[in-house]
Design a protein around this motif. Structure first.
Motif, PDB file in Angstrom:
ATOM      1  N   SER A   1       0.838  -0.912  -0.089  1.00  0.00           N
ATOM      2  CA  SER A   1       0.069   0.194   0.094  1.00  0.00           C
ATOM      3  C   SER A   1       0.738   0.893  -0.249  1.00  0.00           C
ATOM      4  O   SER A   1       2.010   1.513   0.192  1.00  0.00           O
ATOM      5  N   PRO A   2       0.171   2.604  -0.487  1.00  0.00           N
ATOM      6  CA  PRO A   2       1.071   3.538  -0.471  1.00  0.00           C
ATOM      7  C   PRO A   2       1.774   4.000   1.348  1.00  0.00           C
ATOM      8  O   PRO A   2       2.220   4.466   1.155  1.00  0.00           O
ATOM      9  N   THR A   3       0.935   3.231   2.062  1.00  0.00           N
ATOM     10  CA  THR A   3       1.470   3.789   3.653  1.00  0.00           C
ATOM     11  C   THR A   3       2.007   3.316   3.960  1.00  0.00           C
ATOM     12  O   THR A   3       3.727   3.308   4.302  1.00  0.00           O
ATOM     13  N   ALA A   4       2.121   1.460   3.506  1.00  0.00           N
ATOM     14  CA  ALA A   4       3.363   0.738   3.121  1.00  0.00           C
ATOM     15  C   ALA A   4       4.967   1.079   3.805  1.00  0.00           C
ATOM     16  O   ALA A   4       5.379   1.080   3.909  1.00  0.00           O
ATOM     17  N   GLU A   5       4.356   1.098   1.405  1.00  0.00           N
ATOM     18  CA  GLU A   5       5.969   1.932   0.777  1.00  0.00           C
ATOM     19  C   GLU A   5       6.318   3.156   1.405  1.00  0.00           C
ATOM     20  O   GLU A   5       7.587   3.367   1.925  1.00  0.00           O
ATOM     21  N   LEU A   6       5.850   4.270   2.003  1.00  0.00           N
ATOM     22  CA  LEU A   6       6.620   5.617   2.973  1.00  0.00           C
ATOM     23  C   LEU A   6       7.602   4.583   4.352  1.00  0.00           C
ATOM     24  O   LEU A   6       8.049   5.231   4.872  1.00  0.00           O
ATOM     25  N   ALA A   7       6.141   4.232   5.285  1.00  0.00           N
ATOM     26  CA  ALA A   7       6.293   3.291   6.550  1.00  0.00           C
ATOM     27  C   ALA A   7       8.209   3.014   6.010  1.00  0.00           C
ATOM     28  O   ALA A   7       9.276   2.703   6.932  1.00  0.00           O
ATOM     29  N   GLY A   8       8.412   2.723   4.894  1.00  0.00           N
ATOM     30  CA  GLY A   8       9.858   2.193   4.566  1.00  0.00           C
ATOM     31  C   GLY A   8      10.697   2.538   4.917  1.00  0.00           C
ATOM     32  O   GLY A   8      11.891   2.728   4.977  1.00  0.00           O
ATOM     33  N   LEU A   9      10.729   4.186   4.046  1.00  0.00           N
ATOM     34  CA  LEU A   9      11.845   5.361   4.068  1.00  0.00           C
ATOM     35  C   LEU A   9      11.631   5.605   5.653  1.00  0.00           C
ATOM     36  O   LEU A   9      12.739   6.147   5.949  1.00  0.00           O
ATOM     37  N   LYS A  10      11.092   4.894   6.809  1.00  0.00           N
ATOM     38  CA  LYS A  10      11.570   4.751   8.294  1.00  0.00           C
ATOM     39  C   LYS A  10      12.717   3.765   8.295  1.00  0.00           C
ATOM     40  O   LYS A  10      13.874   3.880   9.473  1.00  0.00           O
ATOM     41  N   ARG A  11      13.230   3.581   7.172  1.00  0.00           N
ATOM     42  CA  ARG A  11      14.384   2.180   7.629  1.00  0.00           C
ATOM     43  C   ARG A  11      15.706   2.708   7.229  1.00  0.00           C
ATOM     44  O   ARG A  11      16.245   3.335   6.185  1.00  0.00           O
ATOM     45  N   VAL A  12      16.635   2.725   8.394  1.00  0.00           N
ATOM     46  CA  VAL A  12      18.113   3.391   8.166  1.00  0.00           C
ATOM     47  C   VAL A  12      19.045   2.449   7.073  1.00  0.00           C
ATOM     48  O   VAL A  12      19.477   2.862   6.378  1.00  0.00           O
ATOM     49  N   GLN A  13      19.150   1.143   6.654  1.00  0.00           N
ATOM     50  CA  GLN A  13      19.421   0.294   5.993  1.00  0.00           C
ATOM     51  C   GLN A  13      19.395   1.220   3.879  1.00  0.00           C
ATOM     52  O   GLN A  13      19.973   0.911   3.943  1.00  0.00           O
ATOM     53  N   ILE A  14      17.858   1.113   4.204  1.00  0.00           N
ATOM     54  CA  ILE A  14      17.237   1.639   2.582  1.00  0.00           C
ATOM     55  C   ILE A  14      18.541   2.774   2.532  1.00  0.00           C
ATOM     56  O   ILE A  14      19.060   2.960   1.214  1.00  0.00           O
ATOM     57  N   TRP A  15      18.312   3.929   3.059  1.00  0.00           N
ATOM     58  CA  TRP A  15      19.256   5.264   3.169  1.00  0.00           C
ATOM     59  C   TRP A  15      20.259   4.581   3.184  1.00  0.00           C
ATOM     60  O   TRP A  15      21.359   6.189   2.270  1.00  0.00           O
ATOM     61  N   LEU A  16      20.846   4.322   4.066  1.00  0.00           N
ATOM     62  CA  LEU A  16      22.687   3.743   3.916  1.00  0.00           C
ATOM     63  C   LEU A  16      23.010   3.089   2.514  1.00  0.00           C
ATOM     64  O   LEU A  16      23.619   3.376   1.917  1.00  0.00           O
ATOM     65  N   THR A  17      22.088   2.091   2.313  1.00  0.00           N
ATOM     66  CA  THR A  17      22.122   1.764   0.869  1.00  0.00           C
ATOM     67  C   THR A  17      21.835   1.985  -0.816  1.00  0.00           C
ATOM     68  O   THR A  17      23.175   2.331  -1.311  1.00  0.00           O
ATOM     69  N   LEU A  18      21.350   3.266  -0.318  1.00  0.00           N
ATOM     70  CA  LEU A  18      21.171   4.243  -1.144  1.00  0.00           C
ATOM     71  C   LEU A  18      22.355   5.429  -1.552  1.00  0.00           C
ATOM     72  O   LEU A  18      22.444   5.672  -2.111  1.00  0.00           O
ATOM     73  N   ALA A  19      22.376   6.025  -0.151  1.00  0.00           N
ATOM     74  CA  ALA A  19      24.163   6.362   0.064  1.00  0.00           C
ATOM     75  C   ALA A  19      25.076   5.941  -0.764  1.00  0.00           C
ATOM     76  O   ALA A  19      25.465   6.941  -1.624  1.00  0.00           O
ATOM     77  N   THR A  20      25.094   4.658  -0.441  1.00  0.00           N
ATOM     78  CA  THR A  20      26.190   3.957  -0.973  1.00  0.00           C
ATOM     79  C   THR A  20      25.914   4.140  -2.714  1.00  0.00           C
ATOM     80  O   THR A  20      27.674   4.324  -3.721  1.00  0.00           O
ATOM     81  N   ALA A  21      25.008   3.956  -3.377  1.00  0.00           N
ATOM     82  CA  ALA A  21      24.876   3.669  -4.496  1.00  0.00           C
ATOM     83  C   ALA A  21      25.190   5.367  -5.167  1.00  0.00           C
ATOM     84  O   ALA A  21      25.653   5.572  -5.911  1.00  0.00           O
TER      85      ALA A  21
END
Length: 376
Positions: A179-199
């Motif tokens: 759901s849109p809410t579940a997708e947006l909630a995923g942005l709270k995961r620090v590992q997503i941001w660290l992996t995106l920063a690595t890229a």
């Protein structure tokens, strides 16, 4: 096929830019805004489409993205002036990031858990093949029949791909938890941001070199301007090899593979500066640098693993991150050249960015281990 056509559309506009500028009656620097408009479409479209279409069946979403691609290139082919072409290029960029992200997810769904990275590598091999096959063919069409014919041909290719997707890709059950809410909630995961920063940072080195490769090859390595496409095709072959080999390595041991590939990039991007005065050494080095593209499917799979229920958004944002790396690498490489360090200095800038990528990935792993110990 989808990766091939979308990648071709992204890169061919650069080779046709003088002709496009002449037709729309703007200067070549002003025509560079067409490339910027496309990149803006990628950055805006990737998260927006991922969120709004979170509950769509992924096969239907892929076909819809190809339809948007075909619409963008149809409007590009019939654009009548500078503003209308800017809008058309923005539309063309909208499906880019979401397409590659969702396509990698679909490909991973069609294979076993132990082959997810290989499947993502096959998808991204289409983007690599664009530099070897798609761009030369599309450029030739543009030179023979004009840039409108190139964009029109890509629109037709999008329609053909839609039919192939409908026929060959099996129906994939949609994620009922998405759901849109579940997708947006995923942005709270620090590992997503660290992996995106690595890229965003770690892969910027590729673009630091690629953005200024033509003057480096002609001014430093001794190649003629006519030989440059051949050299770039060799780089593209390295990218294809990297996608295929990197996918296999990542499936065997994901985290070690990411580190191995990033260290590979640190070394061979530095070698580009060291050996750029030798034409033979430059050819070998550029093929090896192209192999470093293996990082793309490896990071894509890591995002799948850390994204939780935000699979579509995380996968799409990965390609927004690579567009950021394009801007970072091109800017820093340009500053090094403007500072008087020479064309070949882009390799040192690139290697330094790869080192930063290793550091960011190390932080990601350390945080992951800390979180694992805390939860246990």
């Amino acid at each position: 096929m989808g990766g091939l056509f979308i990648g071709t559309g992204e890169f061919v506009s650069m080779s046709l830019l003088p002709d496009i500028a002449k037709t729309t009656e703007v200067s070549i620097p002003a025509a560079g805004s067409y490339i910027t408009a496309y990149a803006l479409g990628v950055v805006v479209g990737a998260p927006l489409i991922a969120i709004l279409a979170a509950r769509w069946p992924r096969k239907l979403l892929l076909i819809a993205l190809l339809a948007l691609f075909a619409l963008g290139y149809t409007t590009s082919a019939i654009a009548w002036n500078h503003p209308s072409l800017l809008i058309a290029r923005f539309i063309s960029g909208l499906p880019h990031g979401a397409y590659y992200g969702v396509a990698c997810l679909v490909a991973a769904t069609l294979v076993g858990e132990e082959k997810k990275a290989q499947a993502a590598g096959y998808v991204m091999a289409g983007l690599a093949a664009a530099n070897v096959i798609g761009v030369p063919v599309a450029t030739w069409i543009g030179q023979m029949m004009g840039w409108r014919a190139t964009f029109g041909a890509l629109a037709v290719a999008g329609g053909v791909s839609m039919a192939m997707f409908w026929y060959f890709i099996p129906t994939i059950a949609k994620d009922e938890h998405a759901s849109p809410t579940a997708e947006l909630a995923g942005l709270k995961r620090v590992q997503i941001w660290l992996t995106l920063a690595t890229a965003s940072i770690g892969f910027g080195g590729m673009f630091a070199v690629y953005s200024y490769i033509t003057p480096t090859l002609t001014e430093v390595s001794g190649f003629s301007i006519e030989q440059v496409p051949m050299v770039l095709a060799l780089w593209g072959l390295g990218m294809i090899a990297g996608n295929l080999i990197g996918g296999r390595l990542a499936d065997r041991a994901l985290t070690p593979a990411i580190f191995y590939i990033m260290v590979w990039n640190v070394v061979f991007l530095a070698f580009f500066s060291i050996f750029s005065s030798s034409s033979i050494a430059t050819l070998i080095t550029l093929f090896m640098v192209g192999c470093g593209f293996a990082l793309v499917p490896a990071l894509q799979v890591r995002l799948m693993n850390v994204a939780g229920r935000a699979q579509t958004l995380a996968a799409a944002l990965n390609h927004s991150a690579f567009n950021i790396s394009n801007a970072v690498g091109a800017s820093l490489g340009g500053w090094a050249i403007a500072a008087g360090w020479g064309w070949a200095s882009t390799g040192w800038v690139a290697s330094a960015l790869a080192v930063l990528g290793v550091m960011l990935m190390s932080i990601s792993v350390l945080v992951e281990r800390f979180q694992s110990r805390s939860s246990s």
